[in-house]
Design a protein around this motif. Structure first.
Motif, PDB file in Angstrom:
ATOM      1  N   ASP A 241     -30.422 -40.202 -46.551  1.00  0.00           N
ATOM      2  CA  ASP A 241     -30.552 -38.820 -47.009  1.00  0.00           C
ATOM      3  C   ASP A 241     -30.196 -37.906 -45.844  1.00  0.00           C
ATOM      4  OD1 ASP A 241     -33.733 -39.610 -48.624  1.00  0.00           O
ATOM      5  OD2 ASP A 241     -31.675 -40.056 -49.229  1.00  0.00           O
ATOM      6  N   LYS A 242     -29.394 -36.880 -46.140  1.00  0.00           N
ATOM      7  CA  LYS A 242     -28.988 -35.955 -45.081  1.00  0.00           C
ATOM      8  C   LYS A 242     -28.957 -34.520 -45.597  1.00  0.00           C
ATOM      9  CE  LYS A 242     -28.279 -38.812 -41.693  1.00  0.00           C
ATOM     10  NZ  LYS A 242     -29.133 -38.756 -40.490  1.00  0.00           N
ATOM     11  N   SER A 243     -29.036 -33.590 -44.658  1.00  0.00           N
ATOM     12  CA  SER A 243     -28.965 -32.159 -45.003  1.00  0.00           C
ATOM     13  C   SER A 243     -27.904 -31.460 -44.179  1.00  0.00           C
ATOM     14  CB  SER A 243     -30.317 -31.484 -44.751  1.00  0.00           C
ATOM     15  OG  SER A 243     -31.279 -31.939 -45.670  1.00  0.00           O
ATOM     16  N   ILE A 244     -27.283 -30.481 -44.801  1.00  0.00           N
ATOM     17  CA  ILE A 244     -26.331 -29.602 -44.123  1.00  0.00           C
ATOM     18  C   ILE A 244     -26.870 -28.179 -44.272  1.00  0.00           C
ATOM     19  CG2 ILE A 244     -23.948 -28.846 -43.960  1.00  0.00           C
ATOM     20  CD1 ILE A 244     -23.172 -31.263 -45.688  1.00  0.00           C
ATOM     21  N   LYS A 245     -26.807 -27.448 -43.165  1.00  0.00           N
ATOM     22  CA  LYS A 245     -27.346 -26.091 -43.207  1.00  0.00           C
ATOM     23  C   LYS A 245     -26.238 -25.053 -43.143  1.00  0.00           C
ATOM     24  CE  LYS A 245     -31.829 -27.233 -41.245  1.00  0.00           C
ATOM     25  NZ  LYS A 245     -32.850 -26.917 -40.240  1.00  0.00           N
ATOM     26  N   CYS A 246     -26.473 -23.920 -43.784  1.00  0.00           N
ATOM     27  CA  CYS A 246     -25.497 -22.833 -43.786  1.00  0.00           C
ATOM     28  C   CYS A 246     -26.229 -21.507 -43.644  1.00  0.00           C
ATOM     29  CB  CYS A 246     -24.682 -22.833 -45.072  1.00  0.00           C
ATOM     30  SG  CYS A 246     -23.514 -21.461 -45.179  1.00  0.00           S
ATOM     31  N   GLU A 247     -25.639 -20.655 -42.813  1.00  0.00           N
ATOM     32  CA  GLU A 247     -26.207 -19.321 -42.616  1.00  0.00           C
ATOM     33  C   GLU A 247     -25.082 -18.307 -42.578  1.00  0.00           C
ATOM     34  OE1 GLU A 247     -28.343 -18.886 -38.951  1.00  0.00           O
ATOM     35  OE2 GLU A 247     -28.799 -16.775 -39.291  1.00  0.00           O
ATOM     36  N   GLN A 248     -25.308 -17.160 -43.199  1.00  0.00           N
ATOM     37  CA  GLN A 248     -24.326 -16.083 -43.100  1.00  0.00           C
ATOM     38  C   GLN A 248     -25.020 -14.812 -42.643  1.00  0.00           C
ATOM     39  OE1 GLN A 248     -24.170 -13.306 -45.378  1.00  0.00           O
ATOM     40  NE2 GLN A 248     -25.507 -13.980 -47.047  1.00  0.00           N
ATOM     41  N   ASN A 249     -24.340 -14.096 -41.752  1.00  0.00           N
ATOM     42  CA  ASN A 249     -24.905 -12.853 -41.223  1.00  0.00           C
ATOM     43  C   ASN A 249     -24.107 -11.638 -41.702  1.00  0.00           C
ATOM     44  OD1 ASN A 249     -22.561 -12.987 -39.718  1.00  0.00           O
ATOM     45  ND2 ASN A 249     -23.537 -13.259 -37.748  1.00  0.00           N
ATOM     46  N   LEU A 250     -23.496 -11.782 -42.879  1.00  0.00           N
ATOM     47  CA  LEU A 250     -22.668 -10.712 -43.426  1.00  0.00           C
ATOM     48  C   LEU A 250     -23.425  -9.824 -44.403  1.00  0.00           C
ATOM     49  CD1 LEU A 250     -19.559 -12.958 -44.046  1.00  0.00           C
ATOM     50  CD2 LEU A 250     -19.770 -11.192 -42.298  1.00  0.00           C
ATOM     51  N   GLY A 251     -24.661 -10.191 -44.678  1.00  0.00           N
ATOM     52  CA  GLY A 251     -25.439  -9.414 -45.636  1.00  0.00           C
ATOM     53  C   GLY A 251     -25.025  -9.636 -47.081  1.00  0.00           C
ATOM     54  N   HIS A 252     -24.305 -10.741 -47.334  1.00  0.00           N
ATOM     55  CA  HIS A 252     -23.840 -11.035 -48.681  1.00  0.00           C
ATOM     56  C   HIS A 252     -24.968 -11.567 -49.553  1.00  0.00           C
ATOM     57  CE1 HIS A 252     -19.429 -11.593 -47.161  1.00  0.00           C
ATOM     58  NE2 HIS A 252     -19.806 -10.319 -47.214  1.00  0.00           N
ATOM     59  N   ASP A 253     -24.823 -11.297 -50.855  1.00  0.00           N
ATOM     60  CA  ASP A 253     -25.835 -11.770 -51.794  1.00  0.00           C
ATOM     61  C   ASP A 253     -25.537 -13.155 -52.346  1.00  0.00           C
ATOM     62  OD1 ASP A 253     -26.522  -8.543 -53.384  1.00  0.00           O
ATOM     63  OD2 ASP A 253     -27.321  -9.493 -51.580  1.00  0.00           O
ATOM     64  N   THR A 254     -24.261 -13.523 -52.366  1.00  0.00           N
ATOM     65  CA  THR A 254     -23.861 -14.763 -53.019  1.00  0.00           C
ATOM     66  C   THR A 254     -23.352 -15.785 -52.009  1.00  0.00           C
ATOM     67  OG1 THR A 254     -23.187 -13.436 -54.933  1.00  0.00           O
ATOM     68  CG2 THR A 254     -22.485 -15.730 -54.908  1.00  0.00           C
ATOM     69  N   MET A 255     -23.816 -16.997 -52.162  1.00  0.00           N
ATOM     70  CA  MET A 255     -23.379 -18.092 -51.289  1.00  0.00           C
ATOM     71  C   MET A 255     -22.979 -19.289 -52.133  1.00  0.00           C
ATOM     72  SD  MET A 255     -26.070 -17.795 -48.107  1.00  0.00           S
ATOM     73  CE  MET A 255     -25.139 -18.920 -47.066  1.00  0.00           C
ATOM     74  N   TYR A 256     -22.118 -20.116 -51.548  1.00  0.00           N
ATOM     75  CA  TYR A 256     -21.505 -21.215 -52.293  1.00  0.00           C
ATOM     76  C   TYR A 256     -21.454 -22.477 -51.443  1.00  0.00           C
ATOM     77  CZ  TYR A 256     -19.366 -17.032 -54.385  1.00  0.00           C
ATOM     78  OH  TYR A 256     -19.138 -15.799 -54.941  1.00  0.00           O
ATOM     79  N   TRP A 257     -21.379 -23.600 -52.132  1.00  0.00           N
ATOM     80  CA  TRP A 257     -20.997 -24.861 -51.510  1.00  0.00           C
ATOM     81  C   TRP A 257     -19.774 -25.393 -52.222  1.00  0.00           C
ATOM     82  CZ3 TRP A 257     -22.072 -26.643 -46.979  1.00  0.00           C
ATOM     83  CH2 TRP A 257     -23.302 -26.351 -46.366  1.00  0.00           C
ATOM     84  N   TYR A 258     -18.785 -25.802 -51.396  1.00  0.00           N
ATOM     85  CA  TYR A 258     -17.562 -26.416 -51.908  1.00  0.00           C
ATOM     86  C   TYR A 258     -17.421 -27.808 -51.284  1.00  0.00           C
ATOM     87  CZ  TYR A 258     -15.684 -21.947 -53.603  1.00  0.00           C
ATOM     88  OH  TYR A 258     -15.458 -20.782 -54.276  1.00  0.00           O
ATOM     89  N   LYS A 259     -16.739 -28.676 -52.008  1.00  0.00           N
ATOM     90  CA  LYS A 259     -16.401 -29.989 -51.478  1.00  0.00           C
ATOM     91  C   LYS A 259     -14.882 -30.093 -51.407  1.00  0.00           C
ATOM     92  CE  LYS A 259     -16.904 -34.951 -52.435  1.00  0.00           C
ATOM     93  NZ  LYS A 259     -17.468 -35.969 -53.380  1.00  0.00           N
ATOM     94  N   GLN A 260     -14.376 -30.549 -50.270  1.00  0.00           N
ATOM     95  CA  GLN A 260     -12.936 -30.746 -50.111  1.00  0.00           C
ATOM     96  C   GLN A 260     -12.670 -32.213 -49.834  1.00  0.00           C
ATOM     97  OE1 GLN A 260     -10.744 -28.885 -46.743  1.00  0.00           O
ATOM     98  NE2 GLN A 260      -9.275 -28.215 -48.295  1.00  0.00           N
ATOM     99  N   ASP A 261     -11.890 -32.822 -50.715  1.00  0.00           N
ATOM    100  CA  ASP A 261     -11.641 -34.260 -50.561  1.00  0.00           C
ATOM    101  C   ASP A 261     -10.489 -34.520 -49.587  1.00  0.00           C
ATOM    102  OD1 ASP A 261     -10.067 -34.503 -53.852  1.00  0.00           O
ATOM    103  OD2 ASP A 261      -9.260 -33.816 -51.941  1.00  0.00           O
ATOM    104  N   SER A 262     -10.136 -35.784 -49.466  1.00  0.00           N
ATOM    105  CA  SER A 262      -9.126 -36.174 -48.477  1.00  0.00           C
ATOM    106  C   SER A 262      -7.736 -35.636 -48.807  1.00  0.00           C
ATOM    107  CB  SER A 262      -9.068 -37.698 -48.363  1.00  0.00           C
ATOM    108  OG  SER A 262      -8.757 -38.252 -49.627  1.00  0.00           O
ATOM    109  N   LYS A 263      -7.547 -35.237 -50.054  1.00  0.00           N
ATOM    110  CA  LYS A 263      -6.259 -34.656 -50.449  1.00  0.00           C
ATOM    111  C   LYS A 263      -6.287 -33.131 -50.391  1.00  0.00           C
ATOM    112  CE  LYS A 263      -5.090 -38.577 -53.386  1.00  0.00           C
ATOM    113  NZ  LYS A 263      -4.813 -39.073 -54.743  1.00  0.00           N
ATOM    114  N   LYS A 264      -7.316 -32.596 -49.744  1.00  0.00           N
ATOM    115  CA  LYS A 264      -7.461 -31.166 -49.545  1.00  0.00           C
ATOM    116  C   LYS A 264      -7.831 -30.408 -50.816  1.00  0.00           C
ATOM    117  CE  LYS A 264      -6.436 -31.025 -45.149  1.00  0.00           C
ATOM    118  NZ  LYS A 264      -7.480 -30.674 -44.168  1.00  0.00           N
ATOM    119  N   PHE A 265      -8.170 -31.136 -51.870  1.00  0.00           N
ATOM    120  CA  PHE A 265      -8.570 -30.447 -53.093  1.00  0.00           C
ATOM    121  C   PHE A 265      -9.946 -29.838 -52.886  1.00  0.00           C
ATOM    122  CE2 PHE A 265      -8.272 -29.148 -57.294  1.00  0.00           C
ATOM    123  CZ  PHE A 265      -9.419 -29.477 -57.994  1.00  0.00           C
ATOM    124  N   LEU A 266     -10.059 -28.533 -53.170  1.00  0.00           N
ATOM    125  CA  LEU A 266     -11.276 -27.770 -52.894  1.00  0.00           C
ATOM    126  C   LEU A 266     -11.948 -27.418 -54.215  1.00  0.00           C
ATOM    127  CD1 LEU A 266     -12.518 -26.603 -50.253  1.00  0.00           C
ATOM    128  CD2 LEU A 266     -11.276 -24.514 -50.710  1.00  0.00           C
TER     129      LEU A 266
END
Lengths: 114, 111
Positions: A18-43
């Motif tokens: 089990d693992k965790s990845i952390k994300c922080e933004q200091n832009l004051g944005h309301d919306t955040m996302y997670w994307y996955k990009q595979d080995s063929k660069k598909f996002l």
């Protein structure tokens, strides 16, 4: 003055862990996302959160659980890692203009499951 | 299903030449498109966008052309430089918070 930051940058782990990845933004944005990009660069989008509330869950397995403690943070926890989870995971955020238009991406976390 | 896609996976150009990266879309109701640039080891970065009420939009050394008749858009880079080497994505917002990315085109610039 990093806008969207992610940790760790690299993550190498064994299958089943089990693992965790952390994300922080200091832009004051309301919306955040997670994307996955595979080995063929598909996002592909995985999740989006608006003001700590889940908006989009793109049929991602239950082993993936995002958590947003506040609107500046969106973490991704992955249980029972599988080989197919190996990819680059990007966090992003966007301002409250609606439409998920201009998104600001973090540098990515390169996950390798052995 | 609906998609945003690219014609060429890899484009090689000589430094100083102009580059043209193409993108096809299938949803005729799409009204906004964005081009992103992803350099090696980094996240995608916004380059330029265009709304469907425009046919052309220019930025610094970049121009996006939109042909709604054939559902095609292109990104033109003038006087391509080594720093332009990257993967380029067209993207389209879908709904309120979703961004659909095309498959990407790798631009390689050689001296």
């Amino acid at each position: 003055d990093t806008a969207v930051s992610q940790t760790p940058k690299y993550l190498v782990t064994q299958m089943g862990n089990d693992k965790s990845i952390k994300c922080e933004q200091n832009l004051g944005h309301d919306t955040m996302y997670w994307y996955k990009q595979d080995s063929k660069k598909f996002l592909k989008i995985m999740f989006s959160y608006n003001n700590k509330e889940l908006i989009i869950n793109e049929t991602v397995p239950n082993r993936f659980s995002p958590k947003s403690p506040d609107k500046a943070h969106l973490n991704l926890h992955i249980n029972s890692l599988e080989l197919g989870d190996s990819a680059v995971y990007f966090c992003a955020s966007s301002p409250p203009t609606g439409g998920g238009e201009t998104q600001y991406f973090g540098p990515g976390t390169r996950l390798l499951v052995l | 299903g609906e998609s945003v896609g690219l014609h060429l996976p890899t484009l090689s150009v000589q430094e100083g030449d102009n580059s043209i990266i193409n993108c096809a879309y299938s949803n005729s109701a799409s009204d906004y498109f964005i081009w992103y640039k992803q350099e090696s080891g980094k996240g995608p970065q916004f380059i330029i966008d265009i709304r469907s009420n425009m046919d052309k939009r220019q930025g610094q050394r970049v121009t996006v052309l939109l042909n709604k008749t054939v559902k095609h858009l292109s990104l033109q880079i003038a006087a391509t430089q080594p720093g332009d080497s990257a993967v380029y994505f067209c993207a389209e917002p879908r709904g309120t918070d979703k961004l659909i990315f095309g498959t990407g085109t790798r631009l390689q610039v050689f001296p």
